[in-house]
Design a protein around this motif. Structure first.
Motif, PDB file in Angstrom:
ATOM      1  N   ILE A  99       0.832  -1.207   0.000  1.00 30.82           N
ATOM      2  CA  ILE A  99       0.000   0.000   0.000  1.00 30.82           C
ATOM      3  C   ILE A  99       0.866   1.257   0.000  1.00 30.82           C
ATOM      4  O   ILE A  99       0.434   2.315  -0.469  1.00 30.82           O
ATOM      5  N   MET A 100       2.099   1.158   0.505  1.00 34.43           N
ATOM      6  CA  MET A 100       2.981   2.321   0.500  1.00 34.43           C
ATOM      7  C   MET A 100       3.316   2.781  -0.915  1.00 34.43           C
ATOM      8  O   MET A 100       3.683   3.935  -1.125  1.00 34.43           O
ATOM      9  N   ALA A 101       3.175   1.894  -1.887  1.00 34.69           N
ATOM     10  CA  ALA A 101       3.479   2.272  -3.264  1.00 34.69           C
ATOM     11  C   ALA A 101       2.505   3.320  -3.795  1.00 34.69           C
ATOM     12  O   ALA A 101       2.825   4.052  -4.722  1.00 34.69           O
ATOM     13  N   ASP A 102       1.313   3.396  -3.231  1.00 30.91           N
ATOM     14  CA  ASP A 102       0.368   4.441  -3.637  1.00 30.91           C
ATOM     15  C   ASP A 102       0.805   5.817  -3.154  1.00 30.91           C
ATOM     16  O   ASP A 102       0.287   6.837  -3.603  1.00 30.91           O
ATOM     17  N   VAL A 103       1.736   5.835  -2.199  1.00 30.31           N
ATOM     18  CA  VAL A 103       2.224   7.087  -1.616  1.00 30.31           C
ATOM     19  C   VAL A 103       3.512   7.538  -2.277  1.00 30.31           C
ATOM     20  O   VAL A 103       3.720   8.714  -2.573  1.00 30.31           O
ATOM     21  N   THR A 104       4.398   6.550  -2.532  1.00 34.45           N
ATOM     22  CA  THR A 104       5.790   6.840  -2.816  1.00 34.45           C
ATOM     23  C   THR A 104       6.010   7.424  -4.204  1.00 34.45           C
ATOM     24  O   THR A 104       5.542   6.858  -5.190  1.00 34.45           O
ATOM     25  N   PRO A 105       6.735   8.562  -4.293  1.00 35.30           N
ATOM     26  CA  PRO A 105       7.115   9.089  -5.609  1.00 35.30           C
ATOM     27  C   PRO A 105       8.062   8.085  -6.290  1.00 35.30           C
ATOM     28  O   PRO A 105       8.696   7.276  -5.613  1.00 35.30           O
ATOM     29  N   PRO A 106       8.191   8.127  -7.612  1.00 34.06           N
ATOM     30  CA  PRO A 106       7.571   9.122  -8.496  1.00 34.06           C
ATOM     31  C   PRO A 106       6.207   8.722  -9.054  1.00 34.06           C
ATOM     32  O   PRO A 106       5.653   9.435  -9.870  1.00 34.06           O
ATOM     33  N   VAL A 107       5.688   7.554  -8.654  1.00 34.74           N
ATOM     34  CA  VAL A 107       4.466   7.085  -9.308  1.00 34.74           C
ATOM     35  C   VAL A 107       3.247   7.073  -8.388  1.00 34.74           C
ATOM     36  O   VAL A 107       2.153   6.812  -8.834  1.00 34.74           O
ATOM     37  N   GLY A 108       3.402   7.357  -7.084  1.00 31.04           N
ATOM     38  CA  GLY A 108       2.284   7.214  -6.144  1.00 31.04           C
ATOM     39  C   GLY A 108       1.010   7.898  -6.613  1.00 31.04           C
ATOM     40  O   GLY A 108       0.899   9.130  -6.592  1.00 31.04           O
ATOM     41  N   LEU A 109       0.053   7.086  -7.060  1.00 34.32           N
ATOM     42  CA  LEU A 109      -1.153   7.645  -7.688  1.00 34.32           C
ATOM     43  C   LEU A 109      -1.991   8.450  -6.708  1.00 34.32           C
ATOM     44  O   LEU A 109      -2.595   9.459  -7.084  1.00 34.32           O
ATOM     45  N   ALA A 110      -2.048   8.010  -5.442  1.00 35.98           N
ATOM     46  CA  ALA A 110      -2.839   8.744  -4.459  1.00 35.98           C
ATOM     47  C   ALA A 110      -2.245  10.140  -4.236  1.00 35.98           C
ATOM     48  O   ALA A 110      -2.986  11.113  -4.037  1.00 35.98           O
ATOM     49  N   SER A 111      -0.917  10.250  -4.279  1.00 30.15           N
ATOM     50  CA  SER A 111      -0.274  11.561  -4.114  1.00 30.15           C
ATOM     51  C   SER A 111      -0.624  12.476  -5.281  1.00 30.15           C
ATOM     52  O   SER A 111      -0.841  13.683  -5.100  1.00 30.15           O
ATOM     53  N   PHE A 112      -0.679  11.937  -6.488  1.00 21.96           N
ATOM     54  CA  PHE A 112      -1.058  12.742  -7.646  1.00 21.96           C
ATOM     55  C   PHE A 112      -2.512  13.197  -7.537  1.00 21.96           C
ATOM     56  O   PHE A 112      -2.856  14.327  -7.894  1.00 21.96           O
ATOM     57  N   ALA A 113      -3.374  12.289  -7.036  1.00 23.67           N
ATOM     58  CA  ALA A 113      -4.785  12.657  -6.877  1.00 23.67           C
ATOM     59  C   ALA A 113      -4.924  13.777  -5.842  1.00 23.67           C
ATOM     60  O   ALA A 113      -5.681  14.741  -6.051  1.00 23.67           O
ATOM     61  N   ALA A 114      -4.169  13.679  -4.734  1.00 24.91           N
ATOM     62  CA  ALA A 114      -4.246  14.720  -3.704  1.00 24.91           C
ATOM     63  C   ALA A 114      -3.704  16.049  -4.218  1.00 24.91           C
ATOM     64  O   ALA A 114      -4.256  17.119  -3.924  1.00 24.91           O
ATOM     65  N   ALA A 115      -2.637  15.988  -5.005  1.00 24.61           N
ATOM     66  CA  ALA A 115      -2.080  17.214  -5.577  1.00 24.61           C
ATOM     67  C   ALA A 115      -3.060  17.848  -6.556  1.00 24.61           C
ATOM     68  O   ALA A 115      -3.130  19.081  -6.680  1.00 24.61           O
ATOM     69  N   ALA A 116      -3.829  17.002  -7.244  1.00 22.61           N
ATOM     70  CA  ALA A 116      -4.835  17.526  -8.164  1.00 22.61           C
ATOM     71  C   ALA A 116      -5.925  18.288  -7.410  1.00 22.61           C
ATOM     72  O   ALA A 116      -6.495  19.256  -7.912  1.00 22.61           O
ATOM     73  N   VAL A 117      -6.209  17.851  -6.188  1.00 25.06           N
ATOM     74  CA  VAL A 117      -7.212  18.545  -5.372  1.00 25.06           C
ATOM     75  C   VAL A 117      -6.625  19.815  -4.762  1.00 25.06           C
ATOM     76  O   VAL A 117      -7.260  20.875  -4.751  1.00 25.06           O
ATOM     77  N   SER A 118      -5.385  19.707  -4.254  1.00 30.99           N
ATOM     78  CA  SER A 118      -4.803  20.828  -3.501  1.00 30.99           C
ATOM     79  C   SER A 118      -4.155  21.883  -4.377  1.00 30.99           C
ATOM     80  O   SER A 118      -3.978  23.029  -3.960  1.00 30.99           O
ATOM     81  N   GLY A 119      -3.776  21.494  -5.605  1.00 27.69           N
ATOM     82  CA  GLY A 119      -3.030  22.419  -6.445  1.00 27.69           C
ATOM     83  C   GLY A 119      -1.561  22.442  -6.089  1.00 27.69           C
ATOM     84  O   GLY A 119      -0.822  23.303  -6.570  1.00 27.69           O
ATOM     85  N   GLY A 120      -1.099  21.526  -5.257  1.00 30.34           N
ATOM     86  CA  GLY A 120       0.304  21.474  -4.861  1.00 30.34           C
ATOM     87  C   GLY A 120       1.126  20.650  -5.823  1.00 30.34           C
ATOM     88  O   GLY A 120       0.627  20.100  -6.812  1.00 30.34           O
ATOM     89  N   ASP A 121       2.413  20.542  -5.524  1.00 31.94           N
ATOM     90  CA  ASP A 121       3.329  19.754  -6.336  1.00 31.94           C
ATOM     91  C   ASP A 121       3.183  18.272  -5.969  1.00 31.94           C
ATOM     92  O   ASP A 121       3.293  17.907  -4.799  1.00 31.94           O
ATOM     93  N   ALA A 122       2.948  17.430  -6.974  1.00 33.13           N
ATOM     94  CA  ALA A 122       2.644  16.026  -6.712  1.00 33.13           C
ATOM     95  C   ALA A 122       3.830  15.287  -6.109  1.00 33.13           C
ATOM     96  O   ALA A 122       3.668  14.484  -5.178  1.00 33.13           O
ATOM     97  N   ILE A 123       5.044  15.532  -6.619  1.00 31.87           N
ATOM     98  CA  ILE A 123       6.223  14.827  -6.110  1.00 31.87           C
ATOM     99  C   ILE A 123       6.495  15.224  -4.656  1.00 31.87           C
ATOM    100  O   ILE A 123       6.751  14.385  -3.795  1.00 31.87           O
ATOM    101  N   LYS A 124       6.414  16.528  -4.383  1.00 33.05           N
ATOM    102  CA  LYS A 124       6.645  16.991  -3.009  1.00 33.05           C
ATOM    103  C   LYS A 124       5.567  16.438  -2.078  1.00 33.05           C
ATOM    104  O   LYS A 124       5.851  16.032  -0.939  1.00 33.05           O
ATOM    105  N   THR A 125       4.312  16.411  -2.554  1.00 31.78           N
ATOM    106  CA  THR A 125       3.225  15.822  -1.759  1.00 31.78           C
ATOM    107  C   THR A 125       3.543  14.372  -1.418  1.00 31.78           C
ATOM    108  O   THR A 125       3.346  13.922  -0.287  1.00 31.78           O
ATOM    109  N   GLY A 126       4.058  13.634  -2.398  1.00 29.63           N
ATOM    110  CA  GLY A 126       4.401  12.234  -2.176  1.00 29.63           C
ATOM    111  C   GLY A 126       5.487  12.051  -1.134  1.00 29.63           C
ATOM    112  O   GLY A 126       5.409  11.163  -0.282  1.00 29.63           O
ATOM    113  N   PHE A 127       6.529  12.902  -1.181  1.00 29.36           N
ATOM    114  CA  PHE A 127       7.616  12.783  -0.206  1.00 29.36           C
ATOM    115  C   PHE A 127       7.127  13.109   1.208  1.00 29.36           C
ATOM    116  O   PHE A 127       7.488  12.442   2.181  1.00 29.36           O
ATOM    117  N   VAL A 128       6.307  14.156   1.327  1.00 30.71           N
ATOM    118  CA  VAL A 128       5.778  14.502   2.651  1.00 30.71           C
ATOM    119  C   VAL A 128       4.875  13.375   3.166  1.00 30.71           C
ATOM    120  O   VAL A 128       4.931  13.005   4.345  1.00 30.71           O
TER     121      VAL A 128
END
Length: 868
Positions: free
Chosen positions: A617-646
């Motif tokens: 399940i951690m793979a959904d979080v981890t950059p560079p491919v974490g899809l959940a991080s990209f989805a959250a960045a799409a909502v927040s307007g933030g940087d997807a890679i940085k969101t994934g690292f945090v």
């Protein structure tokens, strides 16, 4: 805001829904007659699965339909995959090209091949003939293309590599360590498509029998309005606290995770409301997105559903569903406790403001939430007593009486809901945010708890199969969706009953469609993963992997676990969680258990499977491919890679916990009493909070480096008291192998004796070791030895061993030894139990040290004038 540049702007609601659809349910949604046809197919699939799980299945369906239900399940999934998922980004979405119709229909037919030609295959003894092999090959190619569309290219590429290994594993281009003799096309296709070893294996069977019903249950519960209710309740309870929106996001996502198997859907469902509010109180776009990602992804480890993994573990580990969720409960719970604490520390560190104007103490909030969860658990447990009374009084009519009583309870709760307004989604961007008041809104959705109570009751108390349990809970949801609107209309004295009923029918149909579309990816994932599992069983590459990992890790268990975790993370970058879990557990679970035994550590199989699942399940979080991080960045307007690292940093406890419960299985509640379980829960909760404080650099105030290190050490001691106690007072004493029988006779009933067995490997001839744990039964030394099945030959002062009888307790553990070679298999060492103080005594100095750190920080706060 500054971070909402055109490049990183938040997506609109329509774009977000399209993101979820393209990830989970397919981006194509044709209109007109074609759209209606596909909706009908989806509804038929859902109804077929519901009937298949029902007690009426044997009366409704012929035996060959039930026996071949996996083929029918895959046929629906393959057909809908080509209808719902475009081949490329540039492919049309408004209509379905003829090529996709062809592939969908042909794929569905070939999936049903074993059903259509069932008698022919039976007559051939389950072996493929020339016609079978070409159909099977075409089926695999179409399956891989469907998986590429629905799951991304990684799944299809990995399956293709494994299939290529089946055919070309004998090539000189293949390294010697993994080379095998290869297989003919007929043998490979027979294994992969005709038998139940490949595509139609355990994973697809679990998807057919269990997973579909739980996914449908979640879709129907969400359609009924439970998701919005859970989020509102979380915000009502926690929104007014410091960092409240983030805390509400964690609790809301945990509740949503119970009804959603998708981390991406969870992010978008709860994140569209929580992320803007988190930003409003001071979280950056990336941190707001990361909190939502961490809490949404962890929804998959929360019992009782756990995505599809819990049901797969039942089949792979060979234990009951109740045992699986019992073992998974504590790590999941303390993981969420830690996440709430993480966002609390973020809010305190940055002195964030609160939302709204209500003032409620943290103590009352925590007390109220604990009271709710304890009350809900007591309700789920206590309902068995009135059920037992009804069963005793009503006899054969008990089922009907219970149905009437449940409907009566539902009607009463619905009447209560009709006395307050229906909950509408709030606008997180409104000028004034009005947080819900729990005392005012709780009535509006109490009836949503009924299906969950029914599900938990059948699973935990009646211990029915997961499929049957989900069936009864789903039936109740059918009733709720059809009746909640018209009954509310009647209770409120409105004249909209007919229209309300029509809306209810529409909700039910849409829920059936959503459930089917959400299952497309899971159905294809489990089928495609079957090719990988089939390759392992056909080629024996699993043993080769064991040898390779042992070589790379040098036999070091921790290094090997790190390698398994990294493999899960890497594969998870392209595979959905379920497929990732199937692949890695099939390849590595047995390896970890075997090498653990060689290192002297007995690792329960369920611990290894949970270890793999957590990293999956951690793979959904981890950059560079974490899809959940990209989805959250799409909502927040933030940087997807940085969101994934945090998000990965926030999820460190999810990375640490698997290593802890591999070495301390008390965390999985294995072989612990009720009293021990409560103590483990308390100390593990303290440990995860201390670990969080150490990694966040903040306890009562900002920690100094040495304080953070000290906090992490305290957490380690609380998690692993045995590590410290074993160094103070070893738990075993070494006994000469020749004295094994004497030590066995002197041991107390219930103790465990550990034997290290050494001897030549059956395949390589090289000397290897493994550890056996021998439970001491009642009786004399000879009786205890006979019960173990071990056959000893004392010769030349050595304790040599003969091959144990087939079916005896250790026959499988010792099957890889060569008992007929020149070198003997023998007991290399014996560890008999020694007197040891309770390991829990270690908690006392650890907690004293923790209070000392708190004293230092509080003294520093006083000197610096920082308010407590």
């Amino acid at each position: 805001m500054a971070d909402q540049t055109p490049k990183n702007r938040p997506l609109t609601e329509e774009e977000l829904q399209d993101l979820v659809a393209s990830s989970d349910a397919g981006a194509r949604d044709p209109a007109g007659g074609v759209g209606t046809l596909l909706a009908v197919v989806a509804v038929v699939w859902s109804l077929f699965q519901v009937l298949l799980a029902s007690p009426l299945a044997n009366y409704v369906f012929p035996g060959d339909v039930i026996n071949n239900s996996r083929q029918i399940h895959l046929a629906f999934a393959v057909f809908l995959a080509f209808m719902a998922y475009p081949a490329f980004k540039s492919s049309p979405r408004a209509y379905i090209p003829m090529a996709d119709w062809f592939l969908g229909l042909v794929g569905a037919f070939i999936a049903m091949y074993g059903f259509v030609f069932y008698q022919k295959i039976v007559d051939a003894g389950g072996l493929a003939d020339d016609m079978d092999k070409w159909f099977a090959l075409a089926g695999l190619l179409i399956l891989f293309e469907g998986a590429r569309r629905a799951l991304g290219p990684a799944m299809a590429i990995i399956a293709t590599i494994f299939l290529g290994y089946v055919f070309f594993g004998s090539s000189e281009l293949v390294p010697d360590v993994i080379r095998w003799k290869g297989a003919s096309l007929k043998k490979a296709m027979s294994h992969m498509w005709i038998t139940s070893e490949g595509v139609f294996g355990i994973a697809l069977g679990v998807s057919t029998k269990f997973v579909f019903l739980f996914v449908l249950f979640g879709a129907l519960l969400d359609k009924a309005g439970a998701g919005n209710y859970f989020i509102k309740m979380a915000f009502g309870a926690l929104g007014h606290l410091k960092g409240g929106p983030a805390k509400a996001a964690v609790v809301g996502s945990a509740a949503t995770g119970l009804i959603s198997g998708s981390s991406i859907a969870n992010v978008v469902t709860t994140g569209t409301f929580t992320i803007p509010l988190m930003k409003r109180v001071g979280f950056s776009s990336e941190k707001a997105g990361a909190v939502e990602v961490a809490s949404s992804v962890n929804g998959q480890i929360m019992p009782p559903v756990m995505g599809a993994a819990a049901f797969l573990m039942v089949e792979y580990v060979g234990i009951s569903y109740v045992e699986v969720i019992t073992h998974a409960f504590l790590p999941a719970t303390i993981s969420y406790i830690a996440l709430v604490y993480i966002v609390h520390l973020e809010a305190v560190k940055n002195n964030m403001p609160t939302l709204g104007n209500r003032v409620v103490s943290m103590g009352k909030t925590i007390g109220g939430m604990m009271a709710f969860f304890i009350g809900f658990a007591a309700l789920c447990y206590g309902v068995q007593f009135p059920v037992g009374w009804v069963a005793a009084a009503a006899g054969d009519a008990a089922g009907l009486v219970m149905a009437v009583l449940i409907f009566g309870g539902y009607a009463a709760l619905l009447y209560l809901a009709s006395t307050v307004p229906d909950l509408e989604p709030d606008d997180p961007n409104a000028a004034e945010v009005e947080l819900p008041v729990v005392g005012e809104i709780y009535k509006s959705g109490l009836y949503f708890l009924l299906p969950i109570v029914v599900l938990v009751y059948f699973l935990m108390i009646e211990q029915k199969s997961p499929g049957l349990s989900a069936f009864w809970a789903t039936m109740l949801l059918f009733v709720i969706l059809l009746t909640q609107r018209p009954l509310k209309s009647i209770f409120r004295g409105e004249n909209e009953t007919v229209n309300a009923f029509k809306q209810g029918v529409g909700d039910l149909i849409q829920g059936l469609i959503d459930g089917a579309r959400n299952m497309i990816g899971i159905g294809l994932a489990t089928a495609t993963a079957g090719v990988i599992v089939g390759t392992v069983t056909l080629t024996g590459v699993g043993q080769v992997m064991a040898d390779l990992v042992e070589f790379l890790s040098g036999g070091n268990l921790i290094l090997m676990l790190v390698m398994v975790g990294l493999l899960s993370l890497i594969l998870g970058m392209g595979l959905p969680t379920t497929a990732n879990y199937i692949v890695v557990s099939s390849l590595m679970a047995g390896v970890v258990v075997e090498l653990g035994a060689q290192s002297g550590l007995i690792v329960p199989l369920i611990a290894v499977h949970l270890f793999v699942f957590y990293f999956g399940i951690m793979a959904d979080v981890t950059p560079p491919v974490g899809l959940a991080s990209f989805a959250a960045a799409a909502v927040s307007g933030g940087d997807a890679i940085k969101t994934g690292f945090v998000a990965f940093f926030y999820s460190l406890r999810t990375v640490a916990l698997p290593f802890v419960f591999i070495f301390n299985t008390d965390l999985l509640l294995i072989d612990v009493t009720w009293a021990q379980g409560i103590l483990v829960f308390v100390t593990a909760s303290i440990a995860i909070l201390v670990f969080t404080a150490g990694t966040m650099g903040w306890f009562l105030t900002k920690s100094r480096i040495y304080e953070s290190i000290a906090l992490i050490l305290v957490a380690f001691v609380l998690f692993r008291p045995d590590f410290v106690m074993d160094r103070i007072q070893p738990p075993f004493q070494q006994v000469e192998p020749a004295m094994f029988a004497t030590a066995l006779g002197n041991a107390t009933t219930g103790d465990e004796i550990r034997l290290v067995v050494s001897g030549p490997d059956f395949d390589t001839g090289e000397t290897k070791e493994t550890t056996l744990v021998l439970p001491v039964s009642e009786g004399s030394a000879d009786e205890r030895l006979a019960a173990s099945g071990l056959l000893l030959i004392e010769e030349d002062g050595l304790a040599k061993m003969d091959e144990p009888a087939f079916g005896s307790p250790f026959s499988d553990s010792l099957s890889s030894f060569d008992f007929y070679g020149d070198d003997p298999v023998q007991i290399a060492s014996v560890n008999a139990p020694a007197d040891q103080m309770p390991k829990e005594l270690v908690f006392i100095p650890a907690l004293i040290f923790l209070f000392f750190i708190a004293f230092l920080q509080r003294a520093r706060m006083s000197r610096e004038g920082v308010p407590a």
